[in-house]
Design a protein around this motif. Sequence first.
Motif, mmCIF file in Angstrom:
data_model
loop_
_atom_site.group_PDB
_atom_site.id
_atom_site.type_symbol
_atom_site.label_atom_id
_atom_site.label_comp_id
_atom_site.label_asym_id
_atom_site.label_seq_id
_atom_site.Cartn_x
_atom_site.Cartn_y
_atom_site.Cartn_z
ATOM 1 N N GLY A 180 33.248 35.809 -9.595
ATOM 2 C CA GLY A 180 34.129 36.881 -9.196
ATOM 3 C C GLY A 180 34.203 38.021 -10.191
ATOM 4 O O GLY A 180 34.892 39.020 -9.938
ATOM 5 N N LEU A 181 33.507 37.979 -11.322
ATOM 6 C CA LEU A 181 33.599 39.037 -12.320
ATOM 7 C C LEU A 181 32.748 40.241 -11.957
ATOM 8 O O LEU A 181 33.113 41.381 -12.278
ATOM 9 C CB LEU A 181 33.182 38.501 -13.700
ATOM 10 N N GLY A 182 31.610 40.044 -11.352
ATOM 11 C CA GLY A 182 30.748 41.151 -10.977
ATOM 12 C C GLY A 182 30.124 41.827 -12.196
ATOM 13 O O GLY A 182 29.742 41.191 -13.192
ATOM 14 N N GLY A 183 30.072 43.186 -12.137
ATOM 15 C CA GLY A 183 29.481 43.948 -13.224
ATOM 16 C C GLY A 183 30.292 43.924 -14.503
ATOM 17 O O GLY A 183 29.763 44.240 -15.589
ATOM 18 N N VAL A 200 38.775 37.857 -23.472
ATOM 19 C CA VAL A 200 38.153 38.860 -22.609
ATOM 20 C C VAL A 200 38.164 38.388 -21.164
ATOM 21 O O VAL A 200 38.411 39.195 -20.234
ATOM 22 C CB VAL A 200 36.720 39.154 -23.091
ATOM 23 N N GLY A 201 37.936 37.110 -20.955
ATOM 24 C CA GLY A 201 37.990 36.601 -19.594
ATOM 25 C C GLY A 201 39.372 36.724 -18.986
ATOM 26 O O GLY A 201 39.514 37.042 -17.791
ATOM 27 N N ARG A 202 40.390 36.516 -19.757
ATOM 28 C CA ARG A 202 41.753 36.668 -19.240
ATOM 29 C C ARG A 202 42.073 38.131 -18.974
ATOM 30 O O ARG A 202 42.832 38.454 -18.025
ATOM 31 C CB ARG A 202 42.750 36.100 -20.254
ATOM 32 N N ALA A 203 41.523 39.040 -19.782
ATOM 33 C CA ALA A 203 41.760 40.459 -19.545
ATOM 34 C C ALA A 203 41.037 40.965 -18.298
ATOM 35 O O ALA A 203 41.539 41.893 -17.641
ATOM 36 C CB ALA A 203 41.313 41.265 -20.774
ATOM 37 N N LEU A 204 39.919 40.386 -17.968
ATOM 38 C CA LEU A 204 39.137 40.859 -16.823
ATOM 39 C C LEU A 204 39.586 40.214 -15.517
ATOM 40 O O LEU A 204 39.332 40.784 -14.441
ATOM 41 C CB LEU A 204 37.648 40.578 -17.062
ATOM 42 N N THR A 205 40.185 39.061 -15.533
ATOM 43 C CA THR A 205 40.551 38.354 -14.315
ATOM 44 C C THR A 205 42.024 38.537 -13.967
ATOM 45 O O THR A 205 42.811 39.078 -14.675
ATOM 46 C CB THR A 205 40.271 36.868 -14.467
#
Length: 379
Positions: free
Chosen positions: A322-325, A374-379
């Motif tokens: 689900g992160l994409g680009g 970073v994963g928590r900031a993007l999701t």
Amino acid sequence: MSDQQQPYGQQYDGQYDGQYGDAYQNQNQTQNQGYDPYQQQHQQQQQQQPQAQAWPGQQQAYDEAQAQQYTQQWQGQTWETQMQAPVQAPQVAPAAVAEAPETPYLPPQNAAGDTAGYGPATVAGNARITDAQRARLEGRSPIIEPGMQPAALTAVLGLLLSGTAAIGSYALVVPLVVLQAVTAAGWFRLNGMWPARQGIALAFAGGLTADVALLAAGRENGPAAILGTLAVWVLLTLVLQLRSHADPDTRMSGLMATVASAALTIIAAGHLAADPDAVSVGAAAVAVAVLARALPLPTAASVAVALLAAAGAGVAVGGMTGLGGEGAFLGVAAGVCALVGHRVASYDYPSRFVHFTAGVALPLAAAAPAVYLVGRALT
């Protein structure tokens, strides 16, 4: 006149003078000159000395015994011979040096095996220098990179983390425990402490405790579980080091190594606390970055290629999730942390065992905080 008809006094006076006159005269001379016992002893030794000259060996032994009787010899080491610098030979004038022919110094055949690996003499003794110190003195770099084989193992472990993260938390625990075990052992060996079974076991137990706390508390309570486990393990390490009977320097180095190893092992549990998609992207980016860094390229070019490969892996795996680009940002962040861990495992002339433990584990363990944040900031 016969002897019997001589007067009484004349008879005994003549006998006394003939028999005892010489002894009486010598006694009078001794009383007039004074009695010298040392002179008498010396005269007796001179009278006995010719008897000892039967052969040269006896005469030499007798002379040495007489010399040692009146001479005190000191054969032990004194403070001056132990602590003070040796006396150097006087410098020769330049003219004398020019006249003397040059004779090259040829060391003994076994001198190189006796003096290799030692530094200059000091008051405390000769200290053996490490390979890294020798490399610095010779102008060489003390950095030895792990190479392609440890990078391949890192890639395999990273791909296992990436794949099991998509399955579930309990599947992710299996490669994570392997990562934590290799991290604990590799850090101690990287610091020159091996075997250190108690410290390795303590650090590994901290990682397992963090895993159990995360599985029990859930991902939403991941920071509390990790930080709480880390605080408890630092306190436990302090208590154990205070009970140690080693010298202060050894206890301090052991304390620092144990705390650092436990911290890295516990922080590696951040993969279990992060979002599964972020773990898949970050672990894949680390695997690709480490492989690219092991290519036979110049350092600057290798680092650039590794970061580009991490960004590309982030985009590719992010498209599957689900992160994409936006996975490129996570891939670059994880790649930077992986290169830092790779550099630490290459420092100070590490051994082959270090390359296959710390060189394999540190890139993935160092990337865990970036994967979580970073994963928590993007999701």
